[in-house]
Design a protein around this motif. Structure first.
Motif, PDB file in Angstrom:
ATOM      1  N   SER A 158     -18.405 -28.691  -2.660  1.00  0.00           N
ATOM      2  CA  SER A 158     -17.513 -27.839  -3.448  1.00  0.00           C
ATOM      3  C   SER A 158     -16.055 -28.136  -3.123  1.00  0.00           C
ATOM      4  CB  SER A 158     -17.810 -26.354  -3.167  1.00  0.00           C
ATOM      5  OG  SER A 158     -19.015 -25.981  -3.780  1.00  0.00           O
ATOM      6  N   TRP A 161     -15.081 -31.493  -4.824  1.00  0.00           N
ATOM      7  CA  TRP A 161     -14.800 -31.425  -6.264  1.00  0.00           C
ATOM      8  C   TRP A 161     -13.524 -30.629  -6.535  1.00  0.00           C
ATOM      9  CZ3 TRP A 161     -17.590 -35.026  -5.672  1.00  0.00           C
ATOM     10  CH2 TRP A 161     -18.973 -35.056  -5.594  1.00  0.00           C
ATOM     11  N   ASN A 162     -13.262 -29.578  -5.764  1.00  0.00           N
ATOM     12  CA  ASN A 162     -12.112 -28.718  -6.058  1.00  0.00           C
ATOM     13  C   ASN A 162     -11.263 -28.447  -4.812  1.00  0.00           C
ATOM     14  OD1 ASN A 162     -12.516 -27.865  -8.970  1.00  0.00           O
ATOM     15  ND2 ASN A 162     -14.500 -27.317  -8.107  1.00  0.00           N
ATOM     16  N   ASP A 164      -8.232 -28.506  -4.459  1.00  0.00           N
ATOM     17  CA  ASP A 164      -6.994 -27.806  -4.778  1.00  0.00           C
ATOM     18  C   ASP A 164      -7.220 -26.332  -5.068  1.00  0.00           C
ATOM     19  OD1 ASP A 164      -8.494 -28.497  -6.956  1.00  0.00           O
ATOM     20  OD2 ASP A 164      -6.815 -29.034  -8.242  1.00  0.00           O
ATOM     21  N   LYS A 165      -8.483 -25.955  -5.348  1.00  0.00           N
ATOM     22  CA  LYS A 165      -8.735 -24.572  -5.744  1.00  0.00           C
ATOM     23  C   LYS A 165      -9.685 -23.828  -4.822  1.00  0.00           C
ATOM     24  CE  LYS A 165      -7.937 -25.179 -10.693  1.00  0.00           C
ATOM     25  NZ  LYS A 165      -8.613 -25.249 -11.995  1.00  0.00           N
ATOM     26  N   GLU A 195     -10.974 -12.994  -4.436  1.00  0.00           N
ATOM     27  CA  GLU A 195     -11.896 -12.658  -5.529  1.00  0.00           C
ATOM     28  C   GLU A 195     -11.584 -13.540  -6.729  1.00  0.00           C
ATOM     29  OE1 GLU A 195     -12.591  -8.609  -6.257  1.00  0.00           O
ATOM     30  OE2 GLU A 195     -14.194  -9.067  -7.663  1.00  0.00           O
ATOM     31  N   ASP A 196     -12.183 -14.678  -6.722  1.00  0.00           N
ATOM     32  CA  ASP A 196     -11.843 -15.697  -7.702  1.00  0.00           C
ATOM     33  C   ASP A 196     -13.011 -16.667  -7.800  1.00  0.00           C
ATOM     34  OD1 ASP A 196      -9.470 -17.208  -9.123  1.00  0.00           O
ATOM     35  OD2 ASP A 196     -10.548 -18.676  -7.919  1.00  0.00           O
ATOM     36  N   PRO A 197     -13.331 -17.104  -9.010  1.00  0.00           N
ATOM     37  CA  PRO A 197     -14.486 -18.002  -9.134  1.00  0.00           C
ATOM     38  C   PRO A 197     -14.307 -19.308  -8.367  1.00  0.00           C
ATOM     39  CG  PRO A 197     -13.250 -17.853 -11.188  1.00  0.00           C
ATOM     40  CD  PRO A 197     -12.726 -16.790 -10.294  1.00  0.00           C
ATOM     41  N   TYR A 198     -13.065 -19.723  -8.167  1.00  0.00           N
ATOM     42  CA  TYR A 198     -12.842 -20.963  -7.431  1.00  0.00           C
ATOM     43  C   TYR A 198     -12.654 -20.731  -5.939  1.00  0.00           C
ATOM     44  CZ  TYR A 198     -12.280 -23.752 -11.659  1.00  0.00           C
ATOM     45  OH  TYR A 198     -12.497 -24.410 -12.838  1.00  0.00           O
ATOM     46  N   ARG A 199     -11.745 -19.825  -5.583  1.00  0.00           N
ATOM     47  CA  ARG A 199     -11.311 -19.755  -4.186  1.00  0.00           C
ATOM     48  C   ARG A 199     -12.452 -19.416  -3.229  1.00  0.00           C
ATOM     49  NH1 ARG A 199      -6.539 -20.041  -2.541  1.00  0.00           N
ATOM     50  NH2 ARG A 199      -6.557 -18.378  -1.013  1.00  0.00           N
ATOM     51  N   PHE A 201     -15.925 -18.229  -4.637  1.00  0.00           N
ATOM     52  CA  PHE A 201     -17.270 -18.327  -5.201  1.00  0.00           C
ATOM     53  C   PHE A 201     -17.701 -19.741  -5.561  1.00  0.00           C
ATOM     54  CE2 PHE A 201     -16.335 -13.843  -5.537  1.00  0.00           C
ATOM     55  CZ  PHE A 201     -17.512 -13.293  -5.045  1.00  0.00           C
ATOM     56  N   ARG A 202     -16.932 -20.762  -5.166  1.00  0.00           N
ATOM     57  CA  ARG A 202     -17.437 -22.134  -5.258  1.00  0.00           C
ATOM     58  C   ARG A 202     -18.479 -22.376  -4.163  1.00  0.00           C
ATOM     59  NH1 ARG A 202     -17.806 -24.266  -9.535  1.00  0.00           N
ATOM     60  NH2 ARG A 202     -17.836 -22.061  -9.903  1.00  0.00           N
TER      61      ARG A 202
END
Lengths: 235, 115
Positions: A158, A161-162, A164-165, A195-199, A201-202
């Motif tokens: 995770s 892939w991300n 940066d997020k 509480e963020d789909p990226y920060r 919940f990845r």
């Protein structure tokens, strides 16, 4: 006692000289005092001083010499050479390579800073110290010991892939260290921040981070506790 | 739009809980489904379709499909988030998948209620 030889395959890349990275085969005779991988690397560097890697404390406290050792992230200074004949070394995966085994950790530290890794408490400091009960202090064990070597975050798909997020396991472990701290007053803001789909919940709890942590910490458990706290405040 | 990394959508928890809740429901349904299928008096089309006809099990089956589609939506969106970087393409794919899943839900209802 006969000399022991270790065969290395090392990722080499000098952007000023090499067009692209390549794997270098190099063998080294160990001295009896060479116990850990870092000792062998230091000996290798005396043979070929163009080899670059980070190192500092050489005892698993500074977290400088994290690298990918035989396919698994770890600290060279904590990796024993006992019974090892062949070693493949690569830089930590997922981060830009500066040279050889040295990676650019900017993104990793950016994520770490994004969770505000310091105590937020606006009350005037008491004369001596902010007290905690032994139980409250106990909750911080397994969290504060992180040395930010980046073994965990760079073994996390995770984060690959991300980067940066997604904060990554190291940053989230540190985040929970301050969320769990009873002396901190910014719990709500900290949970809002995550509480963020990226920060947050990845993380899909595949536990690569737990597998590689040289300090034996468990970021997955800390991430689970952050999620538990979010559930507790939402339902 | 300036090129800056933006995060902070303030959702995620609901989907995370939803994914777990739907997973638990689907496990329970799968067990019930297996038991019901094994207890059929005979393996005929009438018995098979009768199992889903109206009543409580038909209702559970519809719920199963809703759970499956919601679960799939979160999972597929997660995959897009990881692998599809341009925002426009990702949004378009989200819309396509959402429409498909809503369509499938309607289709499932139609199949179950015409039995």
């Amino acid at each position: 006692m006969s000399k022991r030889t270790v065969n290395f395959k090392i990722y080499r890349y000098d952007p000023d000289r090499d067009e692209k990275p390549y794997m270098q085969d190099i063998s080294i005779d160990l001295e009896p005092s060479d116990k850990k991988l870092l000792d062998a690397l230091v000996r290798l560097k005396s043979k070929d001083d163009s080899l670059s890697f980070r190192r500092s404390c050489r005892e698993g406290v500074c977290g400088s010499d994290a690298m990918n050792i035989n396919g698994k992230n770890g600290l060279a200074c904590l990796t024993s050479l006992d019974g090892v004949e062949n070693i493949v070394l690569r830089p930590l995966p997922g981060l830009p390579v500066i040279r050889d085994l040295v990676v650019d950790m900017t993104q990793f530290f950016k994520q770490y800073h994004s969770i505000k890794p310091y105590l937020v408490n606006n009350e005037p400091a008491p004369e001596r110290e902010r007290l905690q009960s032994p139980e409250e202090r106990e909750e911080l064990n397994g969290l504060y010991e992180c040395i930010l070597c980046a073994c965990c975050s760079t073994s996390c798909p995770s984060f690959w892939w991300n980067p940066d997020k997604f904060v990554g396991p190291a940053g989230l472990l540190a985040a929970y260290r301050f969320i769990a701290d009873t002396r901190d007053q910014a719990t709500t803001e900290r949970l809002d921040n995550l509480e963020d789909p990226y920060r947050l919940f990845r993380c899909h709890s595949i536990m690569n981070c737990v597998d590689v942590c040289p300090k034996g910490l468990n970021p997955t458990r800390a991430i689970g506790k952050i999620k538990d706290m979010m559930v507790a405040r939402a339902v | 739009m300036v090129k800056r990394i933006v995060v902070g959508a303030h959702y995620g928890l609901r989907d995370w809980m939803g994914q777990r809740a739907t997973a638990i429901f689907m496990v329970i349904y799968t067990v019930l489904f297996a038991l019901n299928a094994l207890m059929l008096p005979e393996m005929s089309h009438e018995a098979w379709s009768g199992m889903f006809k109206g009543g409580f099990f038909g209702f559970l089956t519809f719920l199963f499909f809703l759970a499956l589609f919601y679960h799939a939506w979160i999972g597929v969106r997660d995959i897009f988030m990881d692998y599809i970087k341009p925002t426009g393409i990702r949004l378009a794919l989200h819309v396509v998948v959402l429409f498909l899943l809503v369509g499938y839900a309607g289709w499932a209802a139609q199949i179950l209620w015409r039995l």
